[in-house]
Enzyme design. Structure first.
Site, PDB file in Angstrom:
ATOM      1  N   ASN A 290      -3.087   7.741   6.932  1.00 15.85           N
ATOM      2  CA  ASN A 290      -1.892   6.977   7.299  1.00 15.85           C
ATOM      3  C   ASN A 290      -0.999   6.640   6.116  1.00 15.85           C
ATOM      4  O   ASN A 290       0.214   6.469   6.264  1.00 15.85           O
ATOM      5  CB  ASN A 290      -2.289   5.686   8.019  1.00 15.85           C
ATOM      6  CG  ASN A 290      -3.257   4.835   7.221  1.00 15.85           C
ATOM      7  OD1 ASN A 290      -4.393   5.248   6.980  1.00 15.85           O
ATOM      8  ND2 ASN A 290      -2.831   3.661   6.806  1.00 15.85           N
TER       9      ASN A 290
ATOM     10  N   CYS B 188       2.990   6.280  11.032  1.00  8.51           N
ATOM     11  CA  CYS B 188       1.780   7.076  10.827  1.00  8.51           C
ATOM     12  C   CYS B 188       1.202   7.604  12.137  1.00  8.51           C
ATOM     13  O   CYS B 188       0.934   8.803  12.279  1.00  8.51           O
ATOM     14  CB  CYS B 188       0.738   6.265  10.064  1.00  8.51           C
ATOM     15  SG  CYS B 188       0.322   4.663  10.806  1.00  8.51           S
TER      16      CYS B 188
ATOM     17  N   TYR C 156       0.823  -1.215   0.000  1.00 10.34           N
ATOM     18  CA  TYR C 156       0.000   0.000   0.000  1.00 10.34           C
ATOM     19  C   TYR C 156       0.857   1.265   0.000  1.00 10.34           C
ATOM     20  O   TYR C 156       0.563   2.222  -0.718  1.00 10.34           O
ATOM     21  CB  TYR C 156      -0.932  -0.001   1.216  1.00 10.34           C
ATOM     22  CG  TYR C 156      -2.018  -1.051   1.175  1.00 10.34           C
ATOM     23  CD1 TYR C 156      -2.659  -1.374  -0.017  1.00 10.34           C
ATOM     24  CD2 TYR C 156      -2.407  -1.722   2.333  1.00 10.34           C
ATOM     25  CE1 TYR C 156      -3.649  -2.341  -0.051  1.00 10.34           C
ATOM     26  CE2 TYR C 156      -3.403  -2.689   2.306  1.00 10.34           C
ATOM     27  CZ  TYR C 156      -4.016  -2.994   1.113  1.00 10.34           C
ATOM     28  OH  TYR C 156      -4.998  -3.946   1.086  1.00 10.34           O
TER      29      TYR C 156
END
Length: 343
Positions: free
Chosen positions: A310, A149, A12
């Protein structure tokens, strides 16, 4: 054009790096690595990139033949430190998004990550990749470690108060995060059937980002983390005791002084409206971190709140912001997207 390569581009964070850097006017992505997907197009695992790029993944070993100015590392924690010496030979600037070079003390790293640090001699070479507090060093640094994050949200929420001496004692952090924080290989706990509708306390104590917030604020921090049903987003609620005589005006002044000229931090502490305090939902896809506060005069405490996406400000966007600082470009370059509402 600056030539950049991304290690671990199938996850991601890697996908967000590809998305942001594709739209960046001063860089070109020359390589994206994934041993598992070598030879396949990057728009397979990242379908939002369809029609935008013909780039294919290469294996990690093939990176040695790539001419890159900047290397972004989105490789796993614990693995990155084993390979860092080799990475540093491949590009003049290395921006690391793993957790391996965020903590300055190897013993603290070992206590939170469960393994000894394998390259402690390299730790002093890295600058914390949080421009709001390390911009002066980032402009000349070629070794950058981007914070986690929840750590980014917590540091940005707490540090103005800590630096101004307006809080004392232990800071208690209640962090909430969406499912993308677990990564592509999140395991059974990330399955929709298990995650949907859940509020799962996956770290009741000693989450590794706790150590980063403590390091940055010089306060003892106690942190818990809960997985919520959202896909993206982090929100941290940080409760602290106010120093004697400190009131709401002092708190507001500290935040305004710290972030008056920051392009990606907004102070949100309003008395009315749907979004009176920081809310990650409206930050989806953006590089903003919203911070705010609520003072409790009855017991002399303050709730310090931070919210961000995030994968962007808490990851890939923060890394691109560091890139912009390092090379003297406007910090908003490639990061102009303001978020969505409604979302």
């Amino acid at each position: 054009m600056l030539r950049v390569a991304i290690v671990g581009a199938s996850g991601y964070i890697g996908g967000e790096l590809l998305r942001l850097l594709h739209g960046h006017p001063r860089v070109t992505v020359v390589a994206a690595t994934s041993d598992r997907l070598a030879g396949r197009r990057v728009d397979g695992p990242h379908p939002n990139l369809r029609g935008l790029t013909d780039l294919c993944f290469i294996g990690h070993d093939a990176l040695e033949g790539v001419d890159a100015d900047v290397l972004f590392l989105a490789a796993p924690h614990r693995e990155t430190m084993e390979r860092m010496a080799g990475f540093l030979e491949l590009a003049g600037t290395v921006i690391d998004l793993s957790g391996d070079f965020r903590l300055r003390d190897p013993e603290i790293y070992a206590s939170y990550y469960g393994v000894p640090h394998r390259a402690p001699q390299l730790i002093p070479e890295f600058t914390t990749g949080l421009p709001e507090w390390h911009r002066d060093r980032l402009v000349t640094s070629d070794r950058i470690a981007v914070p986690g994050c929840m750590a980014t949200a917590g540091i940005l929420a707490v540090r103005p108060m800590a630096d101004a001496g307006l809080i004392e004692g232990t800071v208690h952090v209640d962090a909430r995060t969406g499912s993308s924080g677990s990564g592509v290989s999140g395991g059974p706990a990330a399955a929709h059937a298990e995650r949907s509708g859940a509020l799962r306390v996956f770290a009741p104590s000693r989450h590794r980002h706790e150590a980063e917030i403590a390091q940055a604020t010089r306060h003892t921090v106690r942190m818990s983390a809960t997985g919520v049903e959202a896909v993206r987003g982090v929100q941290v609620l940080c409760r602290a005791t106010l120093a004697p005589g400190v009131g709401e005006r002092d708190v507001r002044s500290a935040f305004r002084k710290a972030y008056a000229d920051e392009p990606f931090v907004r102070v949100i502490a309003q008395r009315q409206g749907l979004y009176r305090l920081p809310e990650p939902k409206i930050l989806t896809g953006s590089n903003f971190c919203d911070v705010g506060f609520a003072v409790s005069a009855d017991d002399g405490t303050v709730l310090l709140i931070g919210a961000l996406d995030n994968l962007v400000k808490g990851g890939a966007g923060g890394a691109v912001q560091c890139l912009n600082v390092r090379f003297g470009w406007p910090e908003r370059t490639g990061l102009e997207f303001p978020g969505l509402h409604p979302n």
